[in-house]
Design a protein around this motif. Structure first.
Motif, PDB file in Angstrom:
ATOM      1  N   HIS A 179       0.879  -1.168   0.000  1.00 42.35           N
ATOM      2  CA  HIS A 179       0.000   0.000   0.000  1.00 42.35           C
ATOM      3  C   HIS A 179       0.916   1.217   0.000  1.00 42.35           C
ATOM      4  CE1 HIS A 179      -3.100   2.707   2.168  1.00 42.35           C
ATOM      5  NE2 HIS A 179      -3.234   2.791   0.865  1.00 42.35           N
ATOM      6  N   CYS A 184       1.846   4.597   5.701  1.00 42.11           N
ATOM      7  CA  CYS A 184       1.576   3.163   5.884  1.00 42.11           C
ATOM      8  C   CYS A 184       2.852   2.339   5.836  1.00 42.11           C
ATOM      9  CB  CYS A 184       0.609   2.675   4.810  1.00 42.11           C
ATOM     10  SG  CYS A 184       0.054   1.005   5.138  1.00 42.11           S
ATOM     11  N   CYS A 203      -1.450   2.165   8.080  1.00 39.36           N
ATOM     12  CA  CYS A 203      -2.485   3.200   7.997  1.00 39.36           C
ATOM     13  C   CYS A 203      -3.795   2.620   8.561  1.00 39.36           C
ATOM     14  CB  CYS A 203      -2.684   3.627   6.535  1.00 39.36           C
ATOM     15  SG  CYS A 203      -3.455   2.363   5.523  1.00 39.36           S
ATOM     16  N   CYS A 206      -5.186  -0.343   6.480  1.00 39.45           N
ATOM     17  CA  CYS A 206      -4.463  -1.609   6.633  1.00 39.45           C
ATOM     18  C   CYS A 206      -4.607  -2.160   8.054  1.00 39.45           C
ATOM     19  CB  CYS A 206      -2.995  -1.440   6.261  1.00 39.45           C
ATOM     20  SG  CYS A 206      -2.761  -1.190   4.489  1.00 39.45           S
TER      21      CYS A 206
END
Ligand SMILES: [Zn+2]
Ligand SMILES: [Zn+2]
Length: 339
Positions: A179, A184, A203, A206
């Motif tokens: 990602h 993240c 993040c 996630c």
């Protein structure tokens, strides 16, 4: 002479009946035993192991990083000698081929680990890249992390780098893809400078995925399912069948797990096994709409005498259970039109 075909469906029922005759509790999806409920709440086990001369403090730090952010159990197990990676060493490059290394480590992994993270001080690479910090298999749930480029005079910098890699590769073992977002830990960081700039946490998106996956991975039967998938990918359906039968014997399964076993066998071309599993599933759980659809698809694909009619019956049953399932309705209409 053709090999006699053992029916996985028959074997599953034999196991199931034996459990009942022995007076043991037959697992029921709607009435899970107390033990199953307790097991279902046990977070998935991550095992961290050093390969070669990685300090034990690094392995413990890896576990602490995971425990701080994920719903897992984590254990540091005995280190293995570097020789386990011997055939993955590229002599010309003086590095370990991480893909080959993962395969070697997979064969030798901890039997009870749902996820395994291996740490090495050797420099590692992936074909097409000068080096990688780590590599993970999303399906085998195993990762290798190299500490060789992380060293720093400042122990906090080293700890931060290792934590980010453990979280990143750990995320992969949970099934998460990259990602590429600034905030993240699942972003790609191809250099030390970039890694130093990366966050240590996932993040929100996630993190949500990781929380949901942790619950899924805690299901009874998940470990056997993952192992069976690995065996099927390595063309060893006999061992995968043994795992499935053992799982049913132990009562460590639920309809979704059985369904995923069926999908795994179907994907690896073991269609008769898949049909047997789906039949067992819908006989045990007649209201499992997805099971009826998967059985219908497998029967239709096999196309032996009577399979077409049986497939239609299972699609119809799925639609009775879930009338809003428009793709199944369209598929059924198409089958009827084609006779
Ligand atoms: Zn990655
Ligand atoms: Zn993310």
């Amino acid at each position: 002479m053709p090999r006699p075909r053992l029916s996985i469906h028959g074997l599953l029922w034999t196991v199931f009946t034996a459990i009942a005759l022995c007076g043991l509790s037959v697992p029921s999806p709607s009435r899970a035993s107390d033990e199953e409920v307790r097991d279902a709440r046990r977070p998935p086990l991550v095992v961290v192991r050093a390969v070669g001369s990685v300090p034990g403090s690094d392995a413990r730090m890896a576990c602490r990083s995971l425990l701080a952010q994920l719903q897992v159990r984590c254990e540091v197990r005995e280190a293995r000698p570097l020789e386990v990676l011997a055939s993955a060493i590229d002599q010309e490059r003086g590095q370990v081929d991480a893909r080959k290394g993962l395969e070697l480590l997979f064969r030798d992994r901890a039997a009870d680990a749902l996820i395994e993270i291996d740490l090495t001080d050797q420099d590692i690479f992936e074909p097409g890249k000068p080096f990688v910090f780590g590599l993970a298999s999303l399906s085998d749930r195993i990762a290798i992390i190299s500490t060789s480029r992380l060293r720093s005079a400042d122990p906090d910098v080293y700890a931060s780098r290792l934590t980010k890699l453990v979280m990143h590769e750990g995320g992969h073992t949970f099934g998460l893809h990259h990602h590429d977002h600034d905030d993240c830990v699942m972003r790609r960081d191809p250099s030390v400078a970039s890694l130093d700039d990366a966050p240590t946490t996932p993040c929100d998106r996630c993190r949500g995925k990781l929380t949901r996956r942790a619950k899924t991975l805690a299901r009874p039967g998940q470990l056997a399912l993952d192992r069976a998938r690995g065996l099927l990918a390595r063309r060893d359906p006999d061992s995968a069948r043994q795992l499935l039968l053992g799982t049913v014997w132990a009562g460590e399964y639920s309809p979704p797990i059985l369904h995923e076993f069926g999908i795994a066998f179907a994907k690896s071309g073991q269609r008769d096994d898949a049909i047997g599993i789906f039949q067992f599933l819908v006989e045990e759980s007649p209201d499992h709409a997805r099971g009826h659809v998967s059985l219908g698809m497998a029967l239709q694909a096999r196309g032996e005498d009577g399979d077409h009619a049986k497939a239609i019956a299972h699609f119809e049953r799925a639609l009775e259970l879930r009338p809003e399932w428009t793709t199944v309705a369209a598929h059924l209409n198409q089958m009827r039109r084609n006779g």
